[in-house]
Design an enzyme around this catalytic site. Structure first.
Site, PDB file in Angstrom:
ATOM      1  N   HIS A   1      -8.849 -12.010  -1.791  1.00  0.00           N
ATOM      2  CA  HIS A   1      -7.493 -12.067  -1.245  1.00  0.00           C
ATOM      3  C   HIS A   1      -7.478 -11.409   0.128  1.00  0.00           C
ATOM      4  O   HIS A   1      -8.317 -10.556   0.435  1.00  0.00           O
ATOM      5  CB  HIS A   1      -6.515 -11.331  -2.158  1.00  0.00           C
ATOM      6  CG  HIS A   1      -6.205 -12.052  -3.421  1.00  0.00           C
ATOM      7  ND1 HIS A   1      -5.036 -11.849  -4.114  1.00  0.00           N
ATOM      8  CD2 HIS A   1      -6.897 -12.968  -4.134  1.00  0.00           C
ATOM      9  CE1 HIS A   1      -5.027 -12.605  -5.198  1.00  0.00           C
ATOM     10  NE2 HIS A   1      -6.154 -13.293  -5.234  1.00  0.00           N
TER      11      HIS A   1
ATOM     12  N   GLU B   1      -5.541  -9.135   1.400  1.00  0.00           N
ATOM     13  CA  GLU B   1      -5.384  -7.679   1.370  1.00  0.00           C
ATOM     14  C   GLU B   1      -6.697  -6.978   1.048  1.00  0.00           C
ATOM     15  O   GLU B   1      -7.021  -5.941   1.648  1.00  0.00           O
ATOM     16  CB  GLU B   1      -4.329  -7.270   0.323  1.00  0.00           C
ATOM     17  CG  GLU B   1      -2.952  -7.817   0.579  1.00  0.00           C
ATOM     18  CD  GLU B   1      -2.671  -9.119  -0.186  1.00  0.00           C
ATOM     19  OE1 GLU B   1      -1.518  -9.314  -0.601  1.00  0.00           O
ATOM     20  OE2 GLU B   1      -3.601  -9.933  -0.364  1.00  0.00           O
TER      21      GLU B   1
ATOM     22  N   CYS C   1      -0.002  -9.315  -5.005  1.00  0.00           N
ATOM     23  CA  CYS C   1      -0.149  -9.535  -6.442  1.00  0.00           C
ATOM     24  C   CYS C   1      -0.516  -8.202  -7.120  1.00  0.00           C
ATOM     25  O   CYS C   1      -0.708  -7.192  -6.437  1.00  0.00           O
ATOM     26  CB  CYS C   1      -1.239 -10.586  -6.680  1.00  0.00           C
ATOM     27  SG  CYS C   1      -2.909  -9.972  -6.343  1.00  0.00           S
TER      28      CYS C   1
ATOM     29  N   CYS D   1      -3.861  -6.668  -5.701  1.00  0.00           N
ATOM     30  CA  CYS D   1      -3.734  -6.141  -4.342  1.00  0.00           C
ATOM     31  C   CYS D   1      -2.817  -4.926  -4.297  1.00  0.00           C
ATOM     32  O   CYS D   1      -3.067  -3.982  -3.538  1.00  0.00           O
ATOM     33  CB  CYS D   1      -3.267  -7.244  -3.402  1.00  0.00           C
ATOM     34  SG  CYS D   1      -4.514  -8.548  -3.236  1.00  0.00           S
TER      35      CYS D   1
END
Length: 148
Positions: A53, A55, A83, A86
């Site tokens: 991801h 992040e 999410c 993260c």
């Protein structure tokens, strides 16, 4: 720190993700003086890695730049509400300020589905939602239109 300026830089990374057939999410991490120390964009398809991801990429780069896992004086700018994974990484890296664009009604863990920052983890960043929200949401809508 100009939130819209840094969010615009995160949007550029989100557009790069879109162009590479990835969900368009981009992330920037800045030190206290505004210097960018971490950048990331979604790369799950490219890397076949569920943890790739934006992040996570940005946190990893910022930690390498800093030579420390603690990012306790930094600000994260991300185009989509983080999410659970993260959000956990933000907690664990001690990032004190989170700025995000669009809300995520499916996995958003900063208030949309759940607010993990309200749990008793010992770290709760200041959260600034909705910065360039329309731009972020529009890019996501455009991406998912191409998938349907």
């Amino acid at each position: 720190m100009d939130r819209e300026h840094y969010m615009q830089l995160a949007m550029e990374l989100a557009k790069e993700a879109f162009e590479n057939n990835e969900v368009p999410v981009g992330c920037i991490i800045c030190g206290p003086d505004g210097t960018i120390i971490g950048r990331g964009r979604n790369r799950r398809e490219e890397s076949s890695d569920a943890t790739a991801h934006a992040e996570i990429e940005a946190i990893r780069e910022a930690c390498r730049v800093r030579g420390d896992w603690r990012l306790d004086d930094c600000t994260m700018f991300v185009t989509l509400e983080p999410c659970p994974m993260c959000t956990g990484a933000i907690i664990n890296s001690r990032i004190p300020k989170l700025v995000f664009g669009a809300r995520d009604a499916v996995t958003g863990s900063c208030g949309s589905v759940i607010d993990l920052f309200c749990e008793n983890y010992g770290h709760r960043p200041a959260v600034f939602p909705g910065v360039l929200q329309e731009d972020s949401a529009g890019l996501l809508k455009d991406f998912f239109k191409t998938k349907r």
